[in-house]
Scaffold this active site. Structure first.
Site, PDB file in Angstrom:
ATOM      1  N   GLU A 192       0.856  -1.181   0.000  1.00 48.84           N
ATOM      2  CA  GLU A 192       0.000   0.000   0.000  1.00 48.84           C
ATOM      3  C   GLU A 192       0.904   1.248   0.000  1.00 48.84           C
ATOM      4  OE1 GLU A 192      -2.727   0.574   3.277  1.00 48.84           O
ATOM      5  OE2 GLU A 192      -4.034   1.795   2.025  1.00 48.84           O
ATOM      6  N   ASN A 335      -2.384  -6.304   5.347  1.00 48.67           N
ATOM      7  CA  ASN A 335      -2.458  -7.337   4.312  1.00 48.67           C
ATOM      8  C   ASN A 335      -3.365  -8.479   4.773  1.00 48.67           C
ATOM      9  OD1 ASN A 335      -0.075  -5.991   3.138  1.00 48.67           O
ATOM     10  ND2 ASN A 335       0.913  -6.860   4.943  1.00 48.67           N
ATOM     11  N   HIS A 367      -6.715  -2.100  15.089  1.00 54.20           N
ATOM     12  CA  HIS A 367      -6.864  -1.303  13.859  1.00 54.20           C
ATOM     13  C   HIS A 367      -6.722  -2.192  12.616  1.00 54.20           C
ATOM     14  CE1 HIS A 367      -6.194   2.435  11.415  1.00 54.20           C
ATOM     15  NE2 HIS A 367      -5.558   1.552  10.640  1.00 54.20           N
ATOM     16  N   GLU A 368      -5.637  -2.944  12.588  1.00 53.61           N
ATOM     17  CA  GLU A 368      -5.388  -3.765  11.395  1.00 53.61           C
ATOM     18  C   GLU A 368      -6.415  -4.885  11.275  1.00 53.61           C
ATOM     19  OE1 GLU A 368      -3.562  -2.211   9.537  1.00 53.61           O
ATOM     20  OE2 GLU A 368      -2.401  -1.012  10.954  1.00 53.61           O
ATOM     21  N   GLU A 390      -9.324   4.190   6.487  1.00 48.17           N
ATOM     22  CA  GLU A 390      -8.490   4.556   7.632  1.00 48.17           C
ATOM     23  C   GLU A 390      -9.283   5.189   8.769  1.00 48.17           C
ATOM     24  OE1 GLU A 390      -5.912   3.187   7.967  1.00 48.17           O
ATOM     25  OE2 GLU A 390      -5.195   2.719   5.964  1.00 48.17           O
TER      26      GLU A 390
HETATM   27  N1  BES Z   1      -3.165   0.891   5.805  1.00 50.12           N
HETATM   28  C1  BES Z   1      -2.303   1.443   6.767  1.00 50.12           C
HETATM   29  C2  BES Z   1      -0.858   1.313   6.436  1.00 50.12           C
HETATM   30  C3  BES Z   1      -0.356   2.336   5.499  1.00 50.12           C
HETATM   31  C4  BES Z   1      -0.215   3.613   5.901  1.00 50.12           C
HETATM   32  C5  BES Z   1       0.001   2.034   4.213  1.00 50.12           C
HETATM   33  C6  BES Z   1       0.230   4.561   5.019  1.00 50.12           C
HETATM   34  C7  BES Z   1       0.430   2.965   3.332  1.00 50.12           C
HETATM   35  C8  BES Z   1       0.571   4.248   3.732  1.00 50.12           C
HETATM   36  C9  BES Z   1      -2.494   0.806   8.125  1.00 50.12           C
HETATM   37  O1  BES Z   1      -3.723   0.256   8.354  1.00 50.12           O
HETATM   38  C10 BES Z   1      -2.331   1.896   9.125  1.00 50.12           C
HETATM   39  O2  BES Z   1      -3.199   2.718   9.212  1.00 50.12           O
HETATM   40  N2  BES Z   1      -1.227   1.887   9.829  1.00 50.12           N
HETATM   41  C11 BES Z   1      -0.884   2.916  10.757  1.00 50.12           C
HETATM   42  C12 BES Z   1      -1.024   2.456  12.148  1.00 50.12           C
HETATM   43  C13 BES Z   1      -2.435   2.425  12.574  1.00 50.12           C
HETATM   44  C14 BES Z   1      -2.592   1.810  13.897  1.00 50.12           C
HETATM   45  C15 BES Z   1      -3.066   3.779  12.630  1.00 50.12           C
HETATM   46  C16 BES Z   1       0.552   3.284  10.512  1.00 50.12           C
HETATM   47  O3  BES Z   1       1.231   2.564   9.793  1.00 50.12           O
HETATM   48  O4  BES Z   1       0.967   4.284  11.037  1.00 50.12           O
HETATM   49 ZN    ZN Z   2      -5.178   1.659   8.699  1.00 49.59          ZN
END
Ligand code: BES
Ligand code: ZN
Length: 929
Positions: A192, A335, A367-368, A390
């Site tokens: 992503e 994923n 979250h995930e 998100e």
């Molecule tokens: N889908 C995101 C990961 C992501 C973030 C991919 C930015 C590409 C660009 C994942 O679900 C996510 O939101 N991760 C956060 C942590 C979450 C607990 C808020 C992160 O990676 O900071």
């Molecule tokens: Zn997320």
């Protein structure tokens, strides 16, 4: 004051401490009434942006679309490259002799055996005449010898090679030192938002869903049986090929988007459990650290059960793996079936992990897990709807953690952390609407920001309270079932929730997702029980544009009164410029107080016009603590924003803060400490700064610190455990002698191994020691840094170093930040910690300029670059600095950071304006203290 950025609080990487930055605005009144039910094109205030300064961009043509990918990938750890092949079942939607798909940094050899289109029914092979890459568009066009016609059953075969990505995207190498002291390399993925195309050619847009049959080939070697190969699905079979390599095939995935595909090839240990619903859950960790995955394993299994029951839709796979990767750009990635995490967001070492980090892990895991439904099962149609993924996952993580750990009081923390950070950012001119037009891949990463996450989650929470849990669940189930294995847009969610609730969900929510910003509601009293409400956009700089003046929101307004603070007295959906609200006859507005927005459920600010009303509210609500903590923190935060905006002044604000002397609630202290941190930045260097510091320590030591103390009390309430490090950290900043002494003793005991510092207090102790920065202390830090193999601890040490004061040490910390000792993913936080130190922020900015090319190379993709640029700029408070920053980036533009840069410059100018207005008042106030 050393406090970590809230701008990216969703990153949750260094969350133990918090920072704030400044919105300000002035009163603007407008009586123009414009209907709020306008089309998207009108409402979308980024329309101008979408056409100016943007790279032209077209989505992939849909003449040919994928149905199933068979992918084989063979990494080569010596050459740091990989070979791959794929056979894609394609659907011909329209007659064409060209196939256009995404490919980035991959090489295909155009030989008829390696790349072709097969028509199995006719036993025919079509040659590819030409392979043409478009580097800018990240696509490849394959020109075929013959036309493909609709209805044909065709297979596209491609062979390709690539190099592992040098940043932490696409297919890349992660490294860690194993228990035997030897380095381990793993091949891992982060697709992503638009990086699957760096691992295999594909239709790399979320709407092109397909199924995937993945095969991973493990290089042959002495210990190759120790290597695990993981992907989204469970293993189907394993064989050794003619070259004696292990060939691991996985089951076919459900229909899904490319950005959710994942693989890992490397040495890991694991622990496992089964959820109540029977899903096999595993946590993979670096070798011999599997026990550190125990907490996350438990949270994951319980979250899986909670979410399955909540949505009443089963998790569709039979396994779910969570893996801690040593090199990882963000916090975690959802994923499908193989969730990847930064070590710090998954691993708990009971003796060394702080309470807040553990809480953070529970939120990240939840979250995930929420994404497995919201994002994976139902996916946004295009990145414009990213917030759906998100914002929703962020809302659900709180719902889930609240269920698993009610003692966390996590919803209160939502308000002090998530809600307020959204409100702060969104009052800037350079904010953007939740739904934003996104085109070129370079624009996508930029919107993983506070607006998509924090504001997204906040408006969903507002809606949740507006329609209630039961209806919300019903609507969610409808939405998820309707769009399972498909894509959805924001509208689809509103339709389902509107159907379930029979309330004007779409009308209301459109005003929040398509317009930038939010309103301030001004309250006036008419007689003893009639309220007059007026709304207008809350703008930090006071310059409402003509377009701003026309904006209106559908605000669910609730009021509580002194008689009953628990239950809202009255409620309306306020969607005009002016409206009235009648309270019942038990209230007398001439004598009593009321509060709008109880529990801060709706995303607006309130200005109480009659001064007496406001004074009563403060005296009784806060002074006598008649209001709940969330309402208390909401009030002080509103007042603070009004102050930065010039609607109030700093003297009033500090008088109000002084009335929090008896405050003992963690979430309220979070907000007070954010305000104090901001002023500590702004007032640094002024004569009266020491008086401000004195005021700060007095406030903390007057009552609350006496109650909380240095040592944890047996069975104390959870939020007290969080409050202790917060207060001690502030006292360290204020160099409160008694605490500094305690810190020195604790540090001595720790380094001599007499008694280790409790994990919760380490960052405060380390910062206190960094302040003193001698060679001896530096060596002790380095020893501690080298000795620990826990990333959380390494980063705690490294980020505490930002508190050093002497210039030779400031330089040393900055150099250390980009040395080989600090992983690229962590450097940013070390530089940021220096930039937050008022004596060092100029040095941090100069260091940033001197190393600009390095930072650009490292962080141009992803959000770390955005975080860094904000950290090194936003604490300045003069027009000269605003100009300097502006000039630098005018000469050295970076498209992917543009919005962050503009937000920072705006913040610096707002800081300067605030100081110009209030310095005199502040001088008087503190000098009299
Ligand atoms: N889908 C995101 C990961 C992501 C973030 C991919 C930015 C590409 C660009 C994942 O679900 C996510 O939101 N991760 C956060 C942590 C979450 C607990 C808020 C992160 O990676 O900071
Ligand atoms: Zn997320």
């Amino acid at each position: 004051m050393t406090i970590t950025s809230r701008l990216y609080s969703h990153l949750r990487i260094f969350i133990a401490e918090k920072q704030f930055f400044s919105p300000s605005f002035q009163i603007y009144r407008s009586s123009i009434y414009v209907s709020i039910h306008r089309p998207f094109s009108d409402l979308c205030t980024n329309k101008k942006m979408a056409t100016e300064n943007k790279r032209p961009f077209k989505r992939l043509p849909c003449l040919i679309t994928p149905i199933n990918y068979q992918i084989r990938l063979a990494p080569n750890f010596e050459k740091l490259s990989f070979e791959g092949s794929e056979s894609i079942d394609i659907k011909v939607n329209e007659s064409t002799s060209e196939i256009v798909l995404n490919s980035n940094k991959l090489t295909m050899e155009n030989s008829a055996e390696k790349c072709n289109v097969k028509l199995p029914k006719d036993d025919k092979t079509i040659k590819i005449k030409e392979i043409k890459y478009n580097v800018e568009e990240e696509t490849v066009t394959l020109s075929l010898d013959e036309k493909l016609e609709p209805g044909m059953n065709a297979i596209l075969n491609l062979e390709f090679t690539g190099e592992f990505n040098k940043q932490l995207h696409g297919f890349y190498i992660s490294r860690y030192i194993g228990p035997d002291g030897k380095e381990r390399l793993s091949a891992v993925t982060q697709f992503e938002s638009t990086y699957a195309r760096q691992a295999f050619p594909c239709w790399d847009e979320p709407a092109h869903k397909a199924t995937f049959d993945i095969t991973l080939i493990i290089p042959a070697g002495d210990n190759d049986d120790k290597i695990v190969a993981l992907s989204n699905m469970p293993m189907k079979e394993e064989i050794r090929d003619s070259q004696k390599r292990r060939v691991v095939k996985f089951e076919r995935t459900p229909i899904m988007s490319t950005y959710l595909v994942a693989f890992v090839i490397g040495e890991y240990d694991y622990i496992e459990t089964r959820s109540k619903h029977g899903v096999l859950v595993r946590v993979y960790t670096p070798l011999q650290k599997s026990e550190q995955g125990r907490f996350a394993l438990d949270v994951a299994a319980r979250s899986l059960d909670f979410l399955t029951d909540y949505f009443q839709i089963p998790y569709p796979l039979i396994k779910l793996d969570l893996i801690a990767l040593s090199d990882f750009d963000g916090g975690a990635m959802e994923n499908w079936g193989l969730i990847t995490y930064r070590e710090e967001c998954l691993l708990v070492d009971p003796a060394n992990t702080s309470t807040i980090k553990k809480q953070n892990i529970s939120l990240v895991v939840a979250h995930e897990l929420s994404h497995q439904w919201f994002g994976n099962l139902v996916t946004m149609e295009w990145w414009t709807h990213l917030w759906l993924n998100e914002g929703f996952a962020m809302f659900m993580e709180f719902l889930c953690v609240d269920h698993i750990f009610p003692e966390f009081n996590i919803w209160k923390q939502f308000v002090s952390d998530i809600f307020l950070s959204a409100m702060d950012l969104d009052s800037l001119d350079n904010s953007h609407p939740i739904e934003i037009l996104v085109g070129h891949p370079s624009e996508v990463d930029e919107i993983f920001d506070t607006i998509s996450y924090e504001k997204g989650a906040s408006v969903i929470r507002m809606l949740y309270h507006y329609i209630g849990d039961e209806i919300f669940r019903k609507g969610m189930k409808m939405y998820l079932s309707r769009h399972s294995y498909k894509n959805a847009q924001t509208e689809d969610l509103w339709n389902a929730l509107e159907e379930a609730s029979q309330k004007p969900v779409r009308r209301m929510m459109t005003t929040w997702t398509m317009q930038k910003g939010y309103p301030v509601v001004t309250v006036n009293c008419q007689g003893s029980r009639r309220l007059e409400l007026t709304q207008e956009k809350f703008n930090s700089n006071g310059r409402l544009s003509d377009a701003d003046k026309t904006l209106l929101w559908a605000v669910p307004v609730q009021v509580i009164t002194a008689h009953n603070v628990q239950k809202p007295k009255s409620e309306i959906l306020f969607e005009k410029r002016n409206d009235f609200l009648e309270l019942d006859d038990t209230i007398d507005l001439q004598k009593e107080w009321i509060k709008l927005n109880p529990s801060a459920v709706a995303t607006y600010r309130v200005q109480y016009q009659p001064e007496e009303l406001f004074i009563r509210l403060f005296e009784e609500g806060i002074g006598q603590q008649k209001l709940d903590p969330v309402d208390r923190l909401n009030l002080i935060n509103d007042l603070y924003s009004m102050t930065l905006a010039g609607r109030n002044n700093s003297e009033v604000l500090f008088r109000a803060i002084d009335s929090f002397r008896n405050e003992c609630e963690y979430t309220v202290w979070t907000v007070i400490s954010i305000i104090m941190a901001k002023y500590n930045q702004l007032l640094h260097g002024y004569d009266f700064h020491p008086k401000f510091v004195q005021f700060g320590s007095n406030l903390i030591t007057y009552k609350v610190f006496g109650e909380i103390g240095w040592d944890p009390k047996p069975a104390e309430p959870y939020l007290q455990t969080l409050l202790r490090p917060l207060l001690i950290n502030r006292l360290v900043t204020f160099e409160y002698p008694e605490i500094i002494k305690k810190c020195q003793e604790a540090f001595d005991d720790h380094v001599t191994k007499r008694k280790s510092i409790p994990a919760d207090l380490r960052s405060a102790v380390y910062r206190a020691m960094a302040h003193q920065s001698t060679e001896e202390i530096w060596d002790k830090f380095m020893k501690l840094y080298d000795e620990t193999d826990l990333q959380e601890e390494k980063n705690r040490l490294a980020s505490s170093l930002g508190a050093v004061k002497k210039s030779e040490f400031i330089d040393r910390v900055l150099k250390f930040a980009i040395s080989d000792k600090v992983r690229s993913q962590d450097s940013v936080f070390v530089v940021a910690s220096v930039a937050r130190n008022p004596v060092a922020r100029r040095a941090a900015w100069e260091f940033y300029l001197a190393n600009f090319e390095l930072f650009k190379n490292r962080y141009e993709n992803g959000f770390l670059g955005n975080l860094l640029v904000k950290s090194v700029t936003e604490n300045f408070q003069t027009e000269e600095m605003a100009h300097e920053i502006e000039e630098f980036f005018r000469k050295n533009p970076v498209q992917a950071w543009e919005r962050s840069i503009q937000q920072s410059i705006e913040t610096v100018r707002l800081n300067a304006a605030m100081m110009a207005r209030d310095t005199e008042k502040l001088t008087k106030y503190f000098q009299m203290k």
